[in-house]
Motif scaffolding. Structure first.
Motif, mmCIF file in Angstrom:
data_model
loop_
_atom_site.group_PDB
_atom_site.id
_atom_site.type_symbol
_atom_site.label_atom_id
_atom_site.label_comp_id
_atom_site.label_asym_id
_atom_site.label_seq_id
_atom_site.Cartn_x
_atom_site.Cartn_y
_atom_site.Cartn_z
ATOM 1 N N UNK A 163 -15.734 3.569 -1.727
ATOM 2 C CA UNK A 163 -15.100 2.609 -0.809
ATOM 3 C C UNK A 163 -13.831 2.044 -1.437
ATOM 4 N N UNK A 164 -13.913 1.653 -2.701
ATOM 5 C CA UNK A 164 -12.740 1.116 -3.404
ATOM 6 C C UNK A 164 -11.627 2.160 -3.431
ATOM 7 N N UNK A 165 -11.976 3.401 -3.732
ATOM 8 C CA UNK A 165 -10.972 4.473 -3.765
ATOM 9 C C UNK A 165 -10.333 4.658 -2.395
ATOM 10 N N UNK A 166 -11.109 4.547 -1.332
ATOM 11 C CA UNK A 166 -10.564 4.693 0.024
ATOM 12 C C UNK A 166 -9.559 3.588 0.325
ATOM 13 N N UNK A 167 -9.852 2.369 -0.115
ATOM 14 C CA UNK A 167 -8.943 1.246 0.145
ATOM 15 C C UNK A 167 -7.755 1.206 -0.805
ATOM 16 N N UNK A 168 -7.761 2.038 -1.822
ATOM 17 C CA UNK A 168 -6.596 2.103 -2.709
ATOM 18 C C UNK A 168 -5.467 2.898 -2.070
ATOM 19 N N UNK A 169 -5.762 3.598 -0.992
ATOM 20 C CA UNK A 169 -4.732 4.291 -0.225
ATOM 21 C C UNK A 169 -3.811 3.230 0.373
ATOM 22 N N UNK A 170 -2.511 3.290 0.098
ATOM 23 C CA UNK A 170 -1.602 2.241 0.590
ATOM 24 C C UNK A 170 -1.489 2.189 2.116
ATOM 25 N N UNK A 171 -1.973 3.207 2.808
ATOM 26 C CA UNK A 171 -1.885 3.228 4.266
ATOM 27 C C UNK A 171 -3.153 2.697 4.939
ATOM 28 N N UNK A 172 -4.134 2.287 4.145
ATOM 29 C CA UNK A 172 -5.382 1.761 4.686
ATOM 30 C C UNK A 172 -5.448 0.267 4.386
ATOM 31 N N UNK A 173 -5.625 -0.534 5.420
ATOM 32 C CA UNK A 173 -5.724 -1.984 5.243
ATOM 33 C C UNK A 173 -7.155 -2.367 4.885
ATOM 34 N N UNK A 174 -7.265 -3.372 4.036
ATOM 35 C CA UNK A 174 -8.574 -3.877 3.649
ATOM 36 C C UNK A 174 -9.326 -4.337 4.886
ATOM 37 N N UNK A 175 -10.590 -4.005 4.950
ATOM 38 C CA UNK A 175 -11.476 -4.343 6.067
ATOM 39 C C UNK A 175 -11.112 -3.632 7.365
ATOM 40 N N UNK A 176 -10.328 -2.549 7.262
ATOM 41 C CA UNK A 176 -10.083 -1.687 8.427
ATOM 42 C C UNK A 176 -11.124 -0.567 8.386
#
Length: 155
Positions: A123-136
């Motif tokens: 999950x953390x790795x997925x949110x480290x993508x700059x195009x993904x907003x936290x809690x999206x």
């Protein structure tokens, strides 16, 4: 048992209790007792939301600090026949819930903690993508594949 082994469902729930990711493994979830016309996915989703009520109750209880460990592991949340849910709350108040086909009543906490820790890392790795907003919502196929791999290696 297919790609998931003993995992019936993986859910990532946002800090505001909105679903960010929900994956149901039908071959495991199908062992739940049937409830009318409800689909296996619908039944598992309802089970996750019931478990979320337990998470909220434990987080808001006066003994909240004693019901979760340093990593936010909450242990067993709810049993439903041969499947039980387990949960963890992250530092950002996201909730990780897994539904597992139980083999001997209650699973060993160390094994479940390890599973939830691996899911949390994904999950953390997925949110480290700059195009993904936290809690999206997490819609990445590579994230889903990573979750499948983690579940396949469990138990």
């Amino acid at each position: 048992l297919g790609p998931s082994g003993r995992v019936g469902c993986v859910a990532v729930i946002g800090a505001n209790n909105s679903p960010l990711f929900l994956k149901v493994y039908k071959q495991v979830a199908a062992i739940l007792p049937p409830r009318g016309e409800e689909s296996v996915e619908g039944q598992m989703q309802q089970f996750v939301y019931t478990s979320l009520d337990v998470v909220e109750e434990r987080m808001n209880s006066p003994r909240a600090s004693s019901t979760k460990d340093v990593e936010g592991y909450l242990g067993s949340l709810a049993p439903l026949g041969p499947i039980s849910t387990y949960g963890q709350v992250t530092n950002s108040n996201q909730k990780l819930i897994v539904a597992l086909r139980t083999t001997s009543g209650i699973e060993k906490d160390a094994m479940v903690k390890s599973l939830l820790r691996k899911i949390h890392v994904a999950v953390v790795a997925a949110y480290m993508n700059p195009f993904v907003k936290m809690d999206a919502p997490i819609t990445s196929t590579s994230f889903e594949q990573k979750i499948d791999d983690i579940c396949r290696s469990f138990g």
